[in-house]
Design a protein around this motif. Sequence first.
Motif, mmCIF file in Angstrom:
data_model
loop_
_atom_site.group_PDB
_atom_site.id
_atom_site.type_symbol
_atom_site.label_atom_id
_atom_site.label_comp_id
_atom_site.label_asym_id
_atom_site.label_seq_id
_atom_site.Cartn_x
_atom_site.Cartn_y
_atom_site.Cartn_z
ATOM 1 N N MET A 1 -36.113 39.170 10.347
ATOM 2 C CA MET A 1 -35.488 40.488 10.471
ATOM 3 C C MET A 1 -36.513 41.603 10.294
ATOM 4 O O MET A 1 -36.516 42.596 11.036
ATOM 5 N N GLU A 2 -37.388 41.431 9.322
ATOM 6 C CA GLU A 2 -38.423 42.443 9.082
ATOM 7 C C GLU A 2 -39.360 42.553 10.283
ATOM 8 O O GLU A 2 -39.686 43.659 10.731
ATOM 9 N N ALA A 3 -39.786 41.405 10.815
ATOM 10 C CA ALA A 3 -40.686 41.428 11.969
ATOM 11 C C ALA A 3 -39.992 41.994 13.204
ATOM 12 O O ALA A 3 -40.588 42.772 13.967
ATOM 13 N N ALA A 4 -38.724 41.637 13.413
ATOM 14 C CA ALA A 4 -37.977 42.121 14.576
ATOM 15 C C ALA A 4 -37.720 43.622 14.495
ATOM 16 O O ALA A 4 -37.588 44.296 15.525
ATOM 17 N N SER A 5 -37.663 44.155 13.283
ATOM 18 C CA SER A 5 -37.369 45.584 13.110
ATOM 19 C C SER A 5 -38.458 46.476 13.691
ATOM 20 O O SER A 5 -38.203 47.633 14.040
ATOM 21 N N LYS A 6 -39.665 45.950 13.834
ATOM 22 C CA LYS A 6 -40.769 46.761 14.359
ATOM 23 C C LYS A 6 -40.535 47.145 15.811
ATOM 24 O O LYS A 6 -41.084 48.138 16.303
ATOM 25 N N GLN A 7 -39.738 46.360 16.526
ATOM 26 C CA GLN A 7 -39.358 46.708 17.900
ATOM 27 C C GLN A 7 -37.862 46.992 18.008
ATOM 28 O O GLN A 7 -37.334 47.153 19.104
ATOM 29 N N VAL A 8 -37.191 47.042 16.872
ATOM 30 C CA VAL A 8 -35.733 47.232 16.805
ATOM 31 C C VAL A 8 -35.030 46.212 17.703
ATOM 32 O O VAL A 8 -34.103 46.532 18.437
ATOM 33 N N LYS A 9 -35.494 44.969 17.626
ATOM 34 C CA LYS A 9 -34.815 43.889 18.358
ATOM 35 C C LYS A 9 -33.470 43.600 17.708
ATOM 36 O O LYS A 9 -33.330 43.669 16.478
ATOM 37 N N ARG A 10 -32.517 43.236 18.494
ATOM 38 C CA ARG A 10 -31.239 42.793 17.945
ATOM 39 C C ARG A 10 -31.423 41.419 17.312
ATOM 40 O O ARG A 10 -32.165 40.572 17.821
ATOM 41 N N VAL A 11 -30.744 41.179 16.206
ATOM 42 C CA VAL A 11 -30.799 39.879 15.543
ATOM 43 C C VAL A 11 -29.400 39.444 15.131
ATOM 44 O O VAL A 11 -28.531 40.272 14.844
ATOM 45 N N SER A 12 -29.178 38.142 15.130
ATOM 46 C CA SER A 12 -28.003 37.570 14.472
ATOM 47 C C SER A 12 -28.517 36.417 13.623
ATOM 48 O O SER A 12 -29.371 35.646 14.069
ATOM 49 N N MET A 13 -28.030 36.337 12.398
ATOM 50 C CA MET A 13 -28.574 35.405 11.416
ATOM 51 C C MET A 13 -27.457 34.637 10.707
ATOM 52 O O MET A 13 -26.546 35.248 10.148
ATOM 53 N N GLU A 14 -27.533 33.312 10.757
ATOM 54 C CA GLU A 14 -26.644 32.479 9.935
ATOM 55 C C GLU A 14 -27.548 31.821 8.912
ATOM 56 O O GLU A 14 -28.343 30.942 9.245
ATOM 57 N N THR B 1 -40.940 37.442 17.893
ATOM 58 C CA THR B 1 -40.796 38.786 17.324
ATOM 59 C C THR B 1 -41.759 39.787 17.964
ATOM 60 O O THR B 1 -41.441 40.975 18.076
ATOM 61 N N ASN B 2 -42.935 39.324 18.418
ATOM 62 C CA ASN B 2 -43.951 40.239 18.941
ATOM 63 C C ASN B 2 -43.801 40.545 20.422
ATOM 64 O O ASN B 2 -44.171 41.635 20.873
ATOM 65 N N ASN B 3 -43.313 39.590 21.192
ATOM 66 C CA ASN B 3 -43.236 39.776 22.634
ATOM 67 C C ASN B 3 -42.086 40.724 22.990
ATOM 68 O O ASN B 3 -40.923 40.457 22.694
ATOM 69 N N LYS B 4 -42.414 41.821 23.645
ATOM 70 C CA LYS B 4 -41.419 42.856 23.944
ATOM 71 C C LYS B 4 -40.394 42.418 24.987
ATOM 72 O O LYS B 4 -39.358 43.087 25.149
ATOM 73 N N LEU B 5 -40.672 41.324 25.681
ATOM 74 C CA LEU B 5 -39.703 40.843 26.668
ATOM 75 C C LEU B 5 -38.470 40.230 26.008
ATOM 76 O O LEU B 5 -37.401 40.169 26.623
ATOM 77 N N ILE B 6 -38.593 39.752 24.775
ATOM 78 C CA ILE B 6 -37.447 39.216 24.033
ATOM 79 C C ILE B 6 -36.645 40.373 23.469
ATOM 80 O O ILE B 6 -37.161 41.222 22.735
ATOM 81 N N LYS B 7 -35.355 40.413 23.799
ATOM 82 C CA LYS B 7 -34.502 41.527 23.383
ATOM 83 C C LYS B 7 -33.597 41.184 22.201
ATOM 84 O O LYS B 7 -33.018 42.079 21.590
ATOM 85 N N LYS B 8 -33.457 39.902 21.914
ATOM 86 C CA LYS B 8 -32.608 39.490 20.790
ATOM 87 C C LYS B 8 -33.123 38.178 20.223
ATOM 88 O O LYS B 8 -33.593 37.307 20.965
#
Length: 474
Positions: free
Chosen positions: A233-246, A212-219
């Motif tokens: 999802m909350e942590a990823a939102s700080k960089q507006v990373k794309r997420v998919s969750m099952e 979630t913290n490393n900006k090189l990860i885009k999704k």
Amino acid sequence: MKKMFINGIWSEAISGEKYKVKNPATGKIIYEVAYGDEQDANKAIEAANEVFATWSAKSVNERSKYLYKLYQIMLEEKESLAEAITLEMGKPINESRGEVNIAAEYVLWYAEEARRLYGEIIPASTTNKRLHVLKQPVGPVAAITPWNFPVSMLTRKLAPALAAGCTVVLKPASYTPNSAVKLFECIEKAEFPKGVANLVMGRSSRIGGAFTNNKLIKKITFTGSTDVGKQLMEAASKQVKRVSMELGGHAPFIVFEDADLEKAAEGVIISKYRNAGQTCICLNRLYVHRSIKEKFEKILKEKVEQLVIGDGIEEATEVGPLIDESAYEKVTYHVKDALDKGAVLVTGGELEKEGTLFYKPTVLTHVTNEMVITNEETFGPVCPIYEFDTEEEAIQKANDSIYGLAAYYYTRDLGKALRVGERLDYGIIGVNDAVPTTVQAPFGGMKESGTGREGGRQGIEGFLEDKFLSIDIE
């Protein structure tokens, strides 16, 4: 010792730490595993990022060939992969073989789907413009997978990501690292370029934090509990990373008065007791029409009591162990709470043998909404039965959940089959079908069961960006 796979090299944890993995059927330690953290994750992320430009620039034919080669190798290694699954998490060996087949089919599907990443040419409003939409990979992807399907969950994420042109860093569940190691051995044999697919194992919080913290990860793509999904999802939102969750499920299974009762009972057995009830789409609430409830309970009881319990490595086994002590405690708590509040035990309700994790396939009746089992996912071989009188009541009760992953119903009335399916708030619905999932169709949930889809043509879309080009040609 089982090692991580980073930039094409089998590696121990930078910290040097290790952890032990047990066979849940025997309680014996079966191997040690490298226990990594954010240092290892960031190293893998850097490798994935470095090779992303060259991997994404490859033609779809080239990426497809790598995936097709992986598919062939997985089939050659089917027995080894299946044995790894069973030894780590207890799944009956025949179910494990089936899982490997499905896992390989996901690879084959996306080897073919890579060739169908169509863009668009849109008619422009003026003669001096041309409007193009391109499909391009989102970038390096972080994937986190669970223990209950430790190979097929990997390929359901890896295959579409790689087909789209993304590179991947994957963290498997700590219970089932060797299943992932075996798959990555297949990836190595398929000669994927170094850094395209990376495997890290170890502390979930610290590796997840790196994702979630490393900006090189885009999704980030994740399968697991709803609570953990919300945190990611909350942590990823700080960089507006794309997420998919099952995420979690609490599947209703409705048996209408006109259903084929034998077929419906077989469906219950398949849905509820496969993998000892440790599946996200398995039956959690069985709703049976009042007029047939007594007859159906008798049929179901007979079938449940015929199930063979034992070590998954034995060919005859149909129900294996629970994954660990906490799983056993949760199952026993759900059953005890229900019985204390007035439920009646039809069959089961106890350990198969003291000191083990084998819980007898169980059926409860006279279950009510006040019981914990009605509202929380059990993740064990316990089937609670409820009754209903009308179609409207069955739909209302089935939809009364924060989850919306899978639902099932049995009827021979065509009109009812269409009406009920349209009104159930679930992403996957089996109509007279206890095994509705397939590689060519989308898998995913509504409400708090997640976001995004895996499988089918939809499964690759989450790894692509739509880029719009407006071109003035004058």
